[in-house]
Design a protein around this motif. Structure first.
Motif, mmCIF file in Angstrom:
data_model
loop_
_atom_site.group_PDB
_atom_site.id
_atom_site.type_symbol
_atom_site.label_atom_id
_atom_site.label_comp_id
_atom_site.label_asym_id
_atom_site.label_seq_id
_atom_site.Cartn_x
_atom_site.Cartn_y
_atom_site.Cartn_z
ATOM 1 N N PHE B 31 -4.899 5.591 -9.898
ATOM 2 C CA PHE B 31 -3.675 5.677 -8.914
ATOM 3 C C PHE B 31 -3.796 5.176 -7.687
ATOM 4 O O PHE B 31 -2.926 4.299 -7.253
ATOM 5 N N LYS B 32 -4.966 5.302 -7.007
ATOM 6 C CA LYS B 32 -5.168 4.528 -5.678
ATOM 7 C C LYS B 32 -5.179 3.018 -5.877
ATOM 8 O O LYS B 32 -4.466 2.349 -4.849
ATOM 9 N N GLU B 33 -5.900 2.587 -6.647
ATOM 10 C CA GLU B 33 -5.981 1.186 -7.163
ATOM 11 C C GLU B 33 -4.547 0.313 -7.353
ATOM 12 O O GLU B 33 -4.288 -0.401 -6.489
ATOM 13 N N THR B 34 -3.692 0.984 -8.138
ATOM 14 C CA THR B 34 -2.474 0.528 -8.534
ATOM 15 C C THR B 34 -1.469 0.785 -7.355
ATOM 16 O O THR B 34 -0.591 -0.245 -7.035
ATOM 17 N N SER B 35 -1.758 1.681 -6.772
ATOM 18 C CA SER B 35 -0.211 1.928 -5.563
ATOM 19 C C SER B 35 -0.759 1.590 -4.252
ATOM 20 O O SER B 35 0.303 1.143 -3.569
ATOM 21 N N TRP B 36 -1.947 1.594 -3.961
ATOM 22 C CA TRP B 36 -2.432 1.301 -2.468
ATOM 23 C C TRP B 36 -3.009 -0.180 -2.678
ATOM 24 O O TRP B 36 -2.713 -1.016 -2.114
ATOM 25 N N THR B 37 -4.359 -0.148 -3.195
ATOM 26 C CA THR B 37 -5.037 -1.480 -3.178
ATOM 27 C C THR B 37 -4.470 -2.505 -3.544
ATOM 28 O O THR B 37 -4.720 -3.530 -2.983
ATOM 29 N N SER B 38 -3.977 -2.442 -4.680
ATOM 30 C CA SER B 38 -3.071 -3.517 -5.379
ATOM 31 C C SER B 38 -1.929 -3.351 -5.457
ATOM 32 O O SER B 38 -1.238 -3.422 -6.548
ATOM 33 N N ASN B 39 -1.213 -3.103 -4.470
ATOM 34 C CA ASN B 39 0.134 -2.372 -4.395
ATOM 35 C C ASN B 39 1.131 -3.599 -4.979
ATOM 36 O O ASN B 39 0.712 -4.828 -4.559
ATOM 37 N N PRO B 40 1.920 -3.215 -5.941
ATOM 38 C CA PRO B 40 2.634 -4.215 -6.683
ATOM 39 C C PRO B 40 3.380 -5.183 -5.765
ATOM 40 O O PRO B 40 3.300 -6.467 -6.167
ATOM 41 N N VAL B 41 4.280 -4.743 -4.784
ATOM 42 C CA VAL B 41 4.924 -5.493 -3.958
ATOM 43 C C VAL B 41 4.089 -5.965 -2.844
ATOM 44 O O VAL B 41 4.345 -7.359 -2.543
ATOM 45 N N VAL B 43 0.738 -6.175 -1.956
ATOM 46 C CA VAL B 43 -0.394 -6.858 -2.288
ATOM 47 C C VAL B 43 -0.170 -8.195 -3.317
ATOM 48 O O VAL B 43 -0.686 -9.097 -3.051
ATOM 49 N N GLN B 44 0.459 -7.686 -4.371
ATOM 50 C CA GLN B 44 0.452 -8.539 -5.482
ATOM 51 C C GLN B 44 1.615 -9.481 -5.349
ATOM 52 O O GLN B 44 1.836 -10.307 -6.142
ATOM 53 N N THR B 45 2.524 -9.081 -4.479
ATOM 54 C CA THR B 45 3.884 -9.784 -4.493
ATOM 55 C C THR B 45 4.664 -9.858 -5.478
ATOM 56 O O THR B 45 4.816 -11.153 -5.756
ATOM 57 N N LEU B 46 4.758 -8.851 -6.131
ATOM 58 C CA LEU B 46 5.559 -8.964 -7.452
ATOM 59 C C LEU B 46 6.855 -8.004 -7.208
ATOM 60 O O LEU B 46 6.765 -7.276 -6.407
ATOM 61 N N GLY B 47 7.962 -8.515 -7.987
ATOM 62 C CA GLY B 47 9.277 -7.659 -7.925
ATOM 63 C C GLY B 47 9.781 -7.924 -6.576
ATOM 64 O O GLY B 47 10.372 -7.003 -5.948
ATOM 65 N N ILE B 48 9.528 -9.092 -5.983
ATOM 66 C CA ILE B 48 10.031 -9.442 -4.921
ATOM 67 C C ILE B 48 11.650 -9.458 -4.687
ATOM 68 O O ILE B 48 12.302 -8.939 -3.992
ATOM 69 N N CYS B 49 12.061 -9.848 -5.832
ATOM 70 C CA CYS B 49 13.637 -10.014 -5.950
ATOM 71 C C CYS B 49 14.176 -8.857 -5.555
ATOM 72 O O CYS B 49 15.081 -8.792 -4.709
ATOM 73 N N THR B 163 7.806 2.880 -2.619
ATOM 74 C CA THR B 163 7.645 3.222 -1.245
ATOM 75 C C THR B 163 7.813 1.955 -0.417
ATOM 76 O O THR B 163 8.438 1.992 0.667
ATOM 77 N N ILE B 164 7.516 0.628 -0.915
ATOM 78 C CA ILE B 164 7.713 -0.320 -0.131
ATOM 79 C C ILE B 164 9.364 -0.782 0.058
ATOM 80 O O ILE B 164 9.582 -0.906 1.232
ATOM 81 N N PHE B 209 6.546 -8.662 7.670
ATOM 82 C CA PHE B 209 5.979 -7.866 8.643
ATOM 83 C C PHE B 209 5.109 -6.817 7.832
ATOM 84 O O PHE B 209 3.809 -6.618 7.975
ATOM 85 N N LEU B 210 5.861 -6.400 6.585
ATOM 86 C CA LEU B 210 5.241 -5.204 5.827
ATOM 87 C C LEU B 210 3.832 -5.705 5.111
ATOM 88 O O LEU B 210 2.729 -5.139 5.087
ATOM 89 N N ILE B 211 3.843 -6.838 4.559
ATOM 90 C CA ILE B 211 2.712 -7.457 3.787
ATOM 91 C C ILE B 211 1.619 -7.753 4.780
ATOM 92 O O ILE B 211 0.437 -7.683 4.468
ATOM 93 N N ALA B 212 1.826 -8.272 6.025
ATOM 94 C CA ALA B 212 1.076 -8.534 7.036
ATOM 95 C C ALA B 212 0.379 -7.392 7.334
ATOM 96 O O ALA B 212 -1.157 -7.084 7.535
#
Lengths: 204, 225
Positions: B31-41, B43-49, B163-164, B209-212
């Protein structure tokens, strides 16, 4: 060979199950969606005809109010909605017509209510458009639409005359446009003049 | 950028370190890995659209997030259940068929019962089909893991995504319209609405700002440990 058959069978099975599920869901939700669409239109017609209704009313409640107070007729290229009120014999005091025109990104659809002279505007509402949010989309805001009240579609010679101008609107044939939405505003002007022409056609 | 393989030693403390239970003791770490450490938006910058498009209001962000959670959890759970029976050659097309089914279900549901919201979200609910977050979790995780774990992983991805979106929606609605969930917070008498926030550039700025911020905080995490 066996592999291929398995793959084929699997694909058919997945396809059938998904298609079945979606068909069921679409069948189930179709009446709700249609009711929503109709309710959306009715809400706008009632609003421009200045018939009071509960903003959160369900589709059935709206239909009841609508059927009781509005009479629908086709006039040339337009759908006309007459406000009949309590007494069906009385002359309609207000008529709403549908308008449709080109916008910046897609069609703009709405309703315009007119006084019995079919020329003086009471209210305008745009319920379906794809204009830029925050700029062109402001055409559905009351601050813009309220300007149309009392304006006239045609000049004294009966020519389409209503214009959306950049600023400093004066007289019964001009309304102020929105800054940052010049094209959208021009198209709204086109749409109004187009409406004037359609009304003329019906009259002749 | 992609999900690091789970280190069994590092994940043992999940579920109290018993190594048993619903998720074999890996749940919390996943849960921590997928939601926080490699957050999809962030950190992985997926689902930006969709994160840029539907976040003009907080409510839209939340509904979009809920739709995303439903699709992600439902489809990856199904795909994980079917992972041994799915022929490898049609793996991807089967995944997309199942994801599309869930997406259309939620889209129809919104159209039937939340008409206004459905109109505001426009095509973006339907576009979840092509959302990299869903397909990413399906390919990277659900295909190799048990359904329970896929469930936790998808839930984490969905919540991370939501969350993002909610944070971006919060700032855009607050600064752009002066409201939150439709309630006036910054009164128009003394607050001038900031149009930039409603338009696309506002979304890019908030997202930047959020990604930074994410990078900064996570860097500190790494240095601190």
């Amino acid at each position: 060979m066996k592999d291929n058959l398995y793959t084929l069978g699997y694909a058919i099975a997945i396809g059938t199950i998904c298609a079945g599920l979606l068909t069921a869901a679409a069948e189930f939700s179709a009446p709700f969606r249609e009711a929503n669409q109709r309710a959306d239109e009715m809400r706008n017609i009632l609003a421009v005809l200045e018939i009071p209704f509960e903003p959160r009313a369900s589709a059935e409640e709206l239909t009841a109010v609508f059927d009781q107070q509005v009479r629908q007729e086709t006039k040339g290229a337009m759908d006309a909605y007459f406000l009949v009120g309590e007494d069906p014999q009385a002359k309609p005091e207000l008529v709403a017509v549908n308008v449709v025109g080109r916008g910046l990104w897609g069609p703009i659809r709405g309703f315009v209510s007119l006084e019995p002279d079919w020329d003086t505007i009471r209210q305008v509402a745009f319920h379906d458009h794809n204009e830029t949010p925050g700029l062109g989309a402001e055409i559905s805001q009351a601050s813009f639409l309220d300007q149309f009240r009392g304006k006239r579609l045609t000049d004294d010679d009966g020519k389409p005359a209503l214009q959306v101008v950049a600023s400093g609107a004066e007289g019964p044939w001009q309304v102020d446009g929105l800054s940052g939405a010049t094209i959208t505003c021009d198209r709204v002007g086109d749409l109004m003049r187009d409406l004037a022409r359609k009304i003329q056609e019906v009259r002749e | 950028m992609s999900t690091a393989p789970l280190d069994p030693a590092a994940t043992a403390e999940g579920c109290g370190g018993c190594g048993k239970g619903f998720c074999d003791g890996k749940g919390r770490a996943i849960f921590k890995e997928t939601s926080w450490t490699s957050n999809p938006v962030a950190v992985q910058t997926l689902g930006i659209c969709p994160a840029l498009a539907v976040t003009t209001r907080l409510e839209n962000s939340l509904v979009m997030g809920a739709a995303m959670i439903f699709v992600c959890v439902g489809s990856t759970f199904m795909l994980s259940l079917l992972r041994h029976t799915t022929p490898r050659r049609i793996r991807l097309i089967a995944s997309v068929a199942i994801i599309a089914t869930f997406v259309i279900l939620i889209d129809q549901f919104l159209q039937a019962f939340y008409w206004e919201m459905s109109r505001q979200l426009g095509p973006y609910v339907g576009l979840i089909i092509t959302n990299c977050v869903v397909l990413g979790r399906a390919e990277a995780f659900a295909m190799q893991n048990k359904p329970q774990l896929a469930f936790v992983d998808a839930l984490a991805a969905g919540i991370g995504f939501t969350t993002i979106l909610a944070i971006v929606g919060f700032f855009r609605e607050l600064l752009g319209e002066g409201t939150l969930l439709g309630y006036v917070v910054l009164h128009p008498d003394w607050y001038t609405k900031n149009l930039v926030m409603v338009l696309a550039p506002g979304a890019f700025v908030v997202m930047g700002f959020l990604i930074a911020l994410f990078n900064w905080v996570q860097q500190k995490d790494v240095q601190g440990s």
